[in-house]
Design a protein around this motif. Structure first.
Motif, PDB file in Angstrom:
ATOM      1  N   ASP A  52       0.735  -1.146  -0.179  1.00 21.32           N
ATOM      2  CA  ASP A  52      -0.369  -0.081   0.041  1.00 21.32           C
ATOM      3  C   ASP A  52       0.793   1.337  -0.133  1.00 21.32           C
ATOM      4  O   ASP A  52       1.750   1.330   0.458  1.00 21.32           O
ATOM      5  N   ALA A  53       0.660   2.067  -0.850  1.00 22.13           N
ATOM      6  CA  ALA A  53       1.411   3.056  -0.949  1.00 22.13           C
ATOM      7  C   ALA A  53       1.042   4.866  -1.060  1.00 22.13           C
ATOM      8  O   ALA A  53       1.860   5.663  -1.711  1.00 22.13           O
ATOM      9  N   GLU A  54      -0.328   4.303  -0.463  1.00 18.48           N
ATOM     10  CA  GLU A  54      -0.544   6.008   0.115  1.00 18.48           C
ATOM     11  C   GLU A  54      -0.274   6.742   0.883  1.00 18.48           C
ATOM     12  O   GLU A  54      -0.922   8.072   0.948  1.00 18.48           O
ATOM     13  N   TYR A  55       0.179   6.192   2.113  1.00 22.94           N
ATOM     14  CA  TYR A  55       0.434   7.276   2.938  1.00 22.94           C
ATOM     15  C   TYR A  55       1.665   7.245   3.400  1.00 22.94           C
ATOM     16  O   TYR A  55       2.631   6.150   2.682  1.00 22.94           O
ATOM     17  N   ARG A  56       2.826   8.431   3.041  1.00 25.92           N
ATOM     18  CA  ARG A  56       3.841   8.774   3.336  1.00 25.92           C
ATOM     19  C   ARG A  56       3.874   8.800   4.853  1.00 25.92           C
ATOM     20  O   ARG A  56       5.546   8.535   5.650  1.00 25.92           O
ATOM     21  N   SER A  57       3.475   9.408   5.810  1.00 26.04           N
ATOM     22  CA  SER A  57       3.406   9.811   6.512  1.00 26.04           C
ATOM     23  C   SER A  57       2.022   9.515   7.849  1.00 26.04           C
ATOM     24  O   SER A  57       1.309   9.336   6.809  1.00 26.04           O
ATOM     25  N   GLY A  58       1.761   8.474   8.843  1.00 23.96           N
ATOM     26  CA  GLY A  58       0.991   9.382   9.105  1.00 23.96           C
ATOM     27  C   GLY A  58       0.599   8.534  11.198  1.00 23.96           C
ATOM     28  O   GLY A  58       2.031   8.550  11.663  1.00 23.96           O
ATOM     29  N   LYS A  59      -0.347   8.140  11.535  1.00 25.13           N
ATOM     30  CA  LYS A  59      -0.481   7.770  12.874  1.00 25.13           C
ATOM     31  C   LYS A  59      -0.523   6.322  12.502  1.00 25.13           C
ATOM     32  O   LYS A  59      -0.924   5.149  11.810  1.00 25.13           O
ATOM     33  N   VAL A  60      -0.356   5.668  14.024  1.00 24.00           N
ATOM     34  CA  VAL A  60      -1.048   4.486  14.269  1.00 24.00           C
ATOM     35  C   VAL A  60      -2.310   4.514  15.377  1.00 24.00           C
ATOM     36  O   VAL A  60      -2.428   4.948  16.571  1.00 24.00           O
TER      37      VAL A  60
END
Length: 80
Positions: A52-60
């Motif tokens: 899955d390549a949608e997000y480059r950063s984020g939270k868990v």
């Protein structure tokens, strides 16, 4: 057991498998990310690998649905 991604209020299921669990038993869940690949293991055994390549950063986040008396602790995010 599911792996979802979230965008606002919307969830997208990336992987799922029916599996049970033992009441009172602690589990070690590990998710590794390298590029577009997410590797998920439970107690050292691979559950899935998902691209899955949608997000480059984020939270868990972790959650249990329609169950009681669950707890999560020692959650760590380690960058490479």
């Amino acid at each position: 057991t599911r792996l979802d991604k979230r965008d606002g209020a919307d969830y997208t299921e990336l992987w799922t498998a029916p599996r049970g669990y033992s009441v009172g038993r602690e589990l070690r869940i590990e998710i590794g990310v390298r590029g577009e690949i997410l590797h998920v293991s439970l107690d050292g055994q691979t559950l899935c690998e998902v691209k899955d390549a949608e997000y480059r950063s984020g939270k868990v986040g972790l959650f249990c649905y329609a169950q009681s008396d669950q707890a999560f602790d020692d959650v760590m995010v380690i960058g490479h």
